[in-house]
Design a protein around this motif. Structure first.
Motif, PDB file in Angstrom:
ATOM      1  N   PHE A 255       0.952  -0.079 -11.366  1.00 30.90           N
ATOM      2  CA  PHE A 255       2.396  -0.337 -10.590  1.00 30.90           C
ATOM      3  C   PHE A 255       2.530  -1.943 -10.951  1.00 30.90           C
ATOM      4  O   PHE A 255       1.569  -2.756 -10.540  1.00 30.90           O
ATOM      5  CB  PHE A 255       2.281   0.002  -9.354  1.00 30.90           C
ATOM      6  N   PRO A 256       3.668  -2.271 -11.223  1.00 27.06           N
ATOM      7  CA  PRO A 256       3.964  -3.808 -11.083  1.00 27.06           C
ATOM      8  C   PRO A 256       4.108  -4.127  -9.958  1.00 27.06           C
ATOM      9  O   PRO A 256       4.315  -3.391  -8.922  1.00 27.06           O
ATOM     10  CB  PRO A 256       5.150  -3.763 -11.671  1.00 27.06           C
ATOM     11  N   LYS A 257       3.737  -5.360  -9.526  1.00 31.69           N
ATOM     12  CA  LYS A 257       3.546  -6.135  -8.102  1.00 31.69           C
ATOM     13  C   LYS A 257       4.826  -5.867  -7.515  1.00 31.69           C
ATOM     14  O   LYS A 257       5.084  -5.789  -6.344  1.00 31.69           O
ATOM     15  CB  LYS A 257       3.220  -7.617  -8.355  1.00 31.69           C
ATOM     16  N   GLY A 258       6.044  -6.179  -8.172  1.00 30.73           N
ATOM     17  CA  GLY A 258       7.309  -5.866  -7.547  1.00 30.73           C
ATOM     18  C   GLY A 258       7.699  -4.856  -6.886  1.00 30.73           C
ATOM     19  O   GLY A 258       8.514  -4.856  -5.959  1.00 30.73           O
ATOM     20  N   LEU A 259       7.053  -3.661  -7.208  1.00 26.28           N
ATOM     21  CA  LEU A 259       7.417  -2.371  -6.712  1.00 26.28           C
ATOM     22  C   LEU A 259       6.789  -2.455  -4.876  1.00 26.28           C
ATOM     23  O   LEU A 259       7.672  -1.665  -4.380  1.00 26.28           O
ATOM     24  CB  LEU A 259       6.447  -1.213  -7.276  1.00 26.28           C
ATOM     25  N   LEU A 260       5.951  -3.067  -4.714  1.00 24.64           N
ATOM     26  CA  LEU A 260       5.468  -3.200  -3.347  1.00 24.64           C
ATOM     27  C   LEU A 260       6.362  -3.910  -2.402  1.00 24.64           C
ATOM     28  O   LEU A 260       6.627  -3.551  -1.459  1.00 24.64           O
ATOM     29  CB  LEU A 260       4.137  -4.127  -3.345  1.00 24.64           C
ATOM     30  N   GLU A 261       7.272  -4.924  -2.961  1.00 27.58           N
ATOM     31  CA  GLU A 261       8.412  -5.688  -2.355  1.00 27.58           C
ATOM     32  C   GLU A 261       9.474  -4.854  -2.279  1.00 27.58           C
ATOM     33  O   GLU A 261      10.084  -4.542  -0.997  1.00 27.58           O
ATOM     34  CB  GLU A 261       8.718  -6.874  -2.950  1.00 27.58           C
ATOM     35  N   MET A 262       9.727  -3.882  -3.329  1.00 31.36           N
ATOM     36  CA  MET A 262      10.911  -2.832  -3.004  1.00 31.36           C
ATOM     37  C   MET A 262      10.662  -1.803  -2.055  1.00 31.36           C
ATOM     38  O   MET A 262      11.404  -1.368  -1.257  1.00 31.36           O
ATOM     39  CB  MET A 262      10.951  -2.135  -4.503  1.00 31.36           C
ATOM     40  N   LEU A 263       9.121  -1.370  -1.955  1.00 32.55           N
ATOM     41  CA  LEU A 263       8.841  -0.653  -0.781  1.00 32.55           C
ATOM     42  C   LEU A 263       9.280  -0.796   0.570  1.00 32.55           C
ATOM     43  O   LEU A 263       9.562  -0.032   1.415  1.00 32.55           O
ATOM     44  CB  LEU A 263       7.562  -0.209  -1.024  1.00 32.55           C
ATOM     45  N   ALA A 264       9.446  -2.153   0.893  1.00 33.82           N
ATOM     46  CA  ALA A 264       9.727  -2.531   2.322  1.00 33.82           C
ATOM     47  C   ALA A 264      11.276  -2.552   2.477  1.00 33.82           C
ATOM     48  O   ALA A 264      11.714  -2.794   3.589  1.00 33.82           O
ATOM     49  CB  ALA A 264       9.100  -3.987   2.439  1.00 33.82           C
ATOM     50  N   ILE A 265      11.979  -2.297   1.469  1.00 35.63           N
ATOM     51  CA  ILE A 265      13.471  -2.255   1.598  1.00 35.63           C
ATOM     52  C   ILE A 265      13.880  -0.781   2.471  1.00 35.63           C
ATOM     53  O   ILE A 265      13.480   0.103   2.034  1.00 35.63           O
ATOM     54  CB  ILE A 265      14.196  -2.469   0.358  1.00 35.63           C
ATOM     55  N   PRO A 266      14.500  -1.196   3.539  1.00 32.70           N
ATOM     56  CA  PRO A 266      14.968   0.132   4.380  1.00 32.70           C
ATOM     57  C   PRO A 266      15.516   1.081   3.465  1.00 32.70           C
ATOM     58  O   PRO A 266      16.416   0.679   2.559  1.00 32.70           O
ATOM     59  CB  PRO A 266      16.003  -0.454   5.433  1.00 32.70           C
ATOM     60  N   GLY A 267      15.425   2.177   3.487  1.00 38.36           N
ATOM     61  CA  GLY A 267      16.175   3.517   2.499  1.00 38.36           C
ATOM     62  C   GLY A 267      15.093   3.615   1.329  1.00 38.36           C
ATOM     63  O   GLY A 267      15.714   4.606   0.609  1.00 38.36           O
TER      64      GLY A 267
ATOM     65  N   GLU B  53      11.071   4.140 -13.083  1.00 39.99           N
ATOM     66  CA  GLU B  53      10.748   5.342 -13.892  1.00 39.99           C
ATOM     67  C   GLU B  53      12.139   5.237 -14.991  1.00 39.99           C
ATOM     68  O   GLU B  53      12.458   5.323 -16.073  1.00 39.99           O
ATOM     69  CB  GLU B  53      10.293   6.266 -13.664  1.00 39.99           C
ATOM     70  N   MET B  54      13.503   5.419 -14.064  1.00 47.38           N
ATOM     71  CA  MET B  54      14.687   5.744 -14.805  1.00 47.38           C
ATOM     72  C   MET B  54      15.297   4.163 -15.186  1.00 47.38           C
ATOM     73  O   MET B  54      15.954   4.508 -16.217  1.00 47.38           O
ATOM     74  CB  MET B  54      15.488   6.307 -13.675  1.00 47.38           C
ATOM     75  N   LEU B  55      15.185   3.153 -14.404  1.00 45.73           N
ATOM     76  CA  LEU B  55      15.873   2.039 -15.026  1.00 45.73           C
ATOM     77  C   LEU B  55      15.052   0.779 -15.064  1.00 45.73           C
ATOM     78  O   LEU B  55      15.470  -0.312 -15.591  1.00 45.73           O
ATOM     79  CB  LEU B  55      16.849   1.561 -13.679  1.00 45.73           C
ATOM     80  N   GLY B  56      13.467   1.099 -14.921  1.00 44.41           N
ATOM     81  CA  GLY B  56      12.822  -0.285 -15.268  1.00 44.41           C
ATOM     82  C   GLY B  56      12.931  -1.389 -14.100  1.00 44.41           C
ATOM     83  O   GLY B  56      12.261  -2.299 -14.531  1.00 44.41           O
ATOM     84  N   ILE B  57      13.357  -0.825 -12.926  1.00 46.01           N
ATOM     85  CA  ILE B  57      13.451  -1.889 -11.923  1.00 46.01           C
ATOM     86  C   ILE B  57      12.164  -2.230 -11.464  1.00 46.01           C
ATOM     87  O   ILE B  57      11.540  -1.330 -10.712  1.00 46.01           O
ATOM     88  CB  ILE B  57      14.430  -1.634 -10.907  1.00 46.01           C
ATOM     89  N   ASP B  58      11.559  -3.225 -11.647  1.00 45.80           N
ATOM     90  CA  ASP B  58      10.306  -3.626 -10.868  1.00 45.80           C
ATOM     91  C   ASP B  58      10.283  -4.844 -10.340  1.00 45.80           C
ATOM     92  O   ASP B  58       9.222  -5.686  -9.808  1.00 45.80           O
ATOM     93  CB  ASP B  58       9.327  -3.760 -11.927  1.00 45.80           C
ATOM     94  N   THR B  59      11.446  -5.538  -9.805  1.00 47.29           N
ATOM     95  CA  THR B  59      11.518  -6.781  -8.909  1.00 47.29           C
ATOM     96  C   THR B  59      12.750  -6.601  -8.048  1.00 47.29           C
ATOM     97  O   THR B  59      13.817  -5.923  -8.286  1.00 47.29           O
ATOM     98  CB  THR B  59      11.684  -8.207  -9.839  1.00 47.29           C
ATOM     99  N   LEU B  60      12.740  -7.525  -6.892  1.00 46.61           N
ATOM    100  CA  LEU B  60      13.650  -7.431  -5.975  1.00 46.61           C
ATOM    101  C   LEU B  60      15.019  -8.064  -6.561  1.00 46.61           C
ATOM    102  O   LEU B  60      16.226  -7.551  -6.330  1.00 46.61           O
ATOM    103  CB  LEU B  60      13.390  -8.417  -4.824  1.00 46.61           C
ATOM    104  N   ASP B  61      14.882  -9.034  -7.396  1.00 50.18           N
ATOM    105  CA  ASP B  61      15.966  -9.566  -8.290  1.00 50.18           C
ATOM    106  C   ASP B  61      16.727  -8.473  -9.274  1.00 50.18           C
ATOM    107  O   ASP B  61      17.973  -8.348  -9.232  1.00 50.18           O
ATOM    108  CB  ASP B  61      15.657 -10.814  -9.107  1.00 50.18           C
ATOM    109  N   ALA B  62      15.968  -7.841  -9.769  1.00 49.18           N
ATOM    110  CA  ALA B  62      16.347  -6.587 -10.673  1.00 49.18           C
ATOM    111  C   ALA B  62      17.281  -5.565  -9.969  1.00 49.18           C
ATOM    112  O   ALA B  62      18.273  -5.239 -10.002  1.00 49.18           O
ATOM    113  CB  ALA B  62      15.294  -6.105 -11.452  1.00 49.18           C
ATOM    114  N   LEU B  63      16.704  -5.526  -8.735  1.00 46.23           N
ATOM    115  CA  LEU B  63      17.304  -4.291  -7.925  1.00 46.23           C
ATOM    116  C   LEU B  63      18.490  -4.658  -7.338  1.00 46.23           C
ATOM    117  O   LEU B  63      19.565  -4.049  -7.109  1.00 46.23           O
ATOM    118  CB  LEU B  63      16.240  -4.116  -6.600  1.00 46.23           C
TER     119      LEU B  63
END
Ligand code: DGT
Ligand code: CA
Ligand code: CA
Ligand code: ZN
Length: 573
Positions: free
Chosen positions: A89-101, A112-122
């Motif tokens: 897993f890319p590191k950014g996924l851990l940061e995403m995990l902390a987002i409510p929802g 997997e669907m959009l390749g989002i792996d950082t908070l900025d991309a999100l």
């Protein structure tokens, strides 16, 4: 290489996040989180314990497997269990995990669907309204994610207790103005009087939770609503401090308060104890085998149901409180009203603002019986320090004040710099004439551990020294403690009869709670001092008392609870 306990703990925090992301065993996630907490707050160097071959499973929440992982970290500087996930897993996924929802399922879908792996991309994808179109996502969820990303930017940020305090008090007063509110209290780390808080957790007793939630979000210092739902409401205040509201029915008060006061590791132990009895405990009560609530409604009866003495919130950190509560050996914690004087403060003779008489008048108005004036010694980094002529001039002022005030005494003191080699920045001839001497480190913070330890031990070996000031030099959020072997210093201090200071400045709180307990267990004495540089800072005393309580101190452990007579005798030795 030297690994601090908090560095070791970080490995387990990461591991918990990865295991959650991989949607493996949720029990493991909890176990790693708790291990991280225990490791981070353990008072002895775990690295050294490993090197000494000590058995780590004697620590709470540390089993055979976790202990093996700790050994691996200490021996190799890495944790193979982590490496496996890092590849996956890319590191950014851990940061995403902390987002409510966003739970692990949604984070993985976004990846997997959009390749989002950082908070900025999100954030970008949410702003482009792409996320709402994914199956299982919605417009509402998308805006919640966006809000979460924005919030996240200031996260990791903790607030000093002193900065959260006015907001906490004002909010409680506001809530209590509602007729629907029977009781409002801030639980969480704030109630445990921790030196910093991540957020505020407010427990409100009411029979109308919906109305209370509406009233809560209408608070004038609330600048945004993060969640407003049936079971949970979270807002953010004007200073970016977040507040969670939890409502409780009157009959659940004790259980809800206990649950949200934490710490997590403490409440987890309660749940384990319940399980052993075939009971169940949650925020609504303690339920026995027949589903009957045996919690009794208050926190007192809550602990009693387990056969335990009442455990004060400050002690709920898994540092032996359960054993002591069972054996009736919990400390009778010190209170602010026990403090009879303040032993560390500055005047305009060095870097303070007020005069000797102004400091004394202010302390007297607080109800103190004595103070020690302890201006800085003369030393290069501090050009306004005391020189021998200034010392004699100050003596005269002190003597005059004492002569005209029969109900109050100023003692003569000084805060003397510890020089790089451990000698003191003031001649013994002057020190000899003082009632009390504090020694402190104010420079050369970067010496190696051995040299720093030796330096401080040499300083306290001077027979005129009474107190080691702000012993670890930390400034919360700015500078960590210097590298030093505190246990060695405590042992030396015991031998020399040196008192440990708890400097009550809200950014120092030094000694901290953990070291305070270690030092107390070694039989040391303490002074809790405001280190005031102006009259109104004498009020810092209470923060020092809070830290002392977290360090298990009783009245008798603290020398400025003594009467003047007893204190003078103690200082003479
Ligand atoms: P903080 O806010 O980081 O300074 O620390 P706390 O201790 O206030 O932690 P916080 O705000 O996350 O949660 C407040 C309390 O609520 C916490 O001490 C225990 C309880 N709590 C919250 N969520 C959970 C949970 O998922 N499990 C358990 N056992 N307790 C929880
Ligand atoms: Ca909290
Ligand atoms: Ca919280
Ligand atoms: Zn100082």
């Amino acid at each position: 290489m030297s690994l601090s306990n908090s560095e070791i703990a970080k490995y387990f925090e990461k591991l918990a996040q990865y295991v959650e992301l991989a949607e493996e065993n949720p029990f493991k996630v909890r176990a790693y989180e708790n291990a991280a907490h225990i490791i981070a707050t353990y008072p002895h160097s775990i690295e050294e314990m490993v090197h000494a071959g000590e058995n780590l499973t004697k620590l709470p929440h540390i089993g055979e497997k976790i202990s093996k992982k700790i050994e691996e970290i200490v021996m190799t500087g890495r944790m193979s269990a982590l490496e496996k996930y890092k590849k996956k897993f890319p590191k950014g996924l851990l940061e995403m995990l902390a987002i409510p929802g966003l739970g692990s399922k949604r984070v993985r879908e976004l990846y997997e669907m959009l390749g989002i792996d950082t908070l900025d991309a999100l954030r970008e994808t949410a702003q482009q309204h792409i996320i709402r179109k994914l199956p299982g996502f919605s417009k509402k969820l998308e805006s919640r994610i966006l809000e979460g990303v924005m919030m996240r930017k200031q996260e990791g940020r903790r607030f000093l207790y002193v900065d959260a305090e006015p907001y906490a008090e004002d909010l409680v007063a506001y809530m209590e103005c509602s007729t629907e509110v029977k009781k409002a209290i801030i639980a969480g780390s704030y109630r445990r009087q921790k030196e910093t808080v991540g957020d505020l957790d407010m427990v409100v007793v009411t029979t109308s939770p919906k109305e209370v939630s509406k009233y809560f979000v209408a608070y004038e210092k609330c600048k945004g609503i993060i969640v407003q739902g049936e079971s949970r409401t979270t807002v953010v205040l004007e200073n970016d401090l977040q507040v969670d509201l939890k409502t409780a029915r009157p009959s659940d008060y004790g259980s809800t308060l206990d649950y949200f006061t934490g710490s997590r590791a403490h409440t987890l132990t309660l749940r384990k104890m319940a399980k052993e009895r075939g009971w169940k405990v949650n925020e609504y009560g303690i339920f026995d085998k027949n589903g009957v609530d045996v919690s009794g409604g208050t926190e007192n009866s809550f602990y009693k149901a387990f056969g335990l003495d009442y455990i004060e919130p400050e002690l709920r950190e898994m540092r032996g409180e359960f054993e002591a509560a069972k054996n009736h050996t919990l400390p009778k914690l010190i209170k602010l009203k026990h403090i009879r004087g303040d032993l560390h403060m500055h005047t305009h003779y060095s870097d303070g603002i007020n005069s000797v008489a102004e400091m004394a008048d202010a302390a007297r108005a607080k109800g103190y019986e004595y103070i020690v004036i302890s201006d800085h010694s003369y030393h290069i980094p501090l050009l306004h320090g005391m020189t021998p002529p200034k010392v004699y001039q100050q003596f005269e002022e002190i003597d005059a004040y004492n002569k005209s005030h029969s109900d109050f005494t100023i003692l003569k003191g000084m805060e003397v710099d510890i020089l790089e080699d451990g000698s003191l920045a003031m001649e013994d001839e002057i020190l000899r004439q003082l009632d009390m001497v504090i020694v402190s480190v104010h420079d050369h913070f970067n010496l190696n551990k051995k040299a720093q330890t030796k330096r401080i031990i040499k300083a306290i070996s001077n027979p005129y020294v009474h107190i080691l000031g702000h012993p670890t030099g930390r400034l919360i959020g700015k500078r960590s403690a210097y590298e030093v072997d505190m246990e060695k210093i405590f042992d030396a201090a015991y031998e020399y009869g040196t008192v440990m200071e708890i400097d009550a400045q809200p950014k120092r709180l030094d000694l901290n709670d953990i070291y305070t307990k270690v030092a107390r267990d070694k039989g040391l004495k303490f002074s809790i001092d405001s280190d005031a540089h102006r009259t109104n800072c004498l009020d810092f005393m209470k923060y020092g008392v809070y830290q002392a309580r977290r360090g298990w101190l009783e009245k008798s452990d603290v020398i400025n609870t003594y009467s003047l007579k007893k204190l003078k005798k103690f200082l003479k030795r």
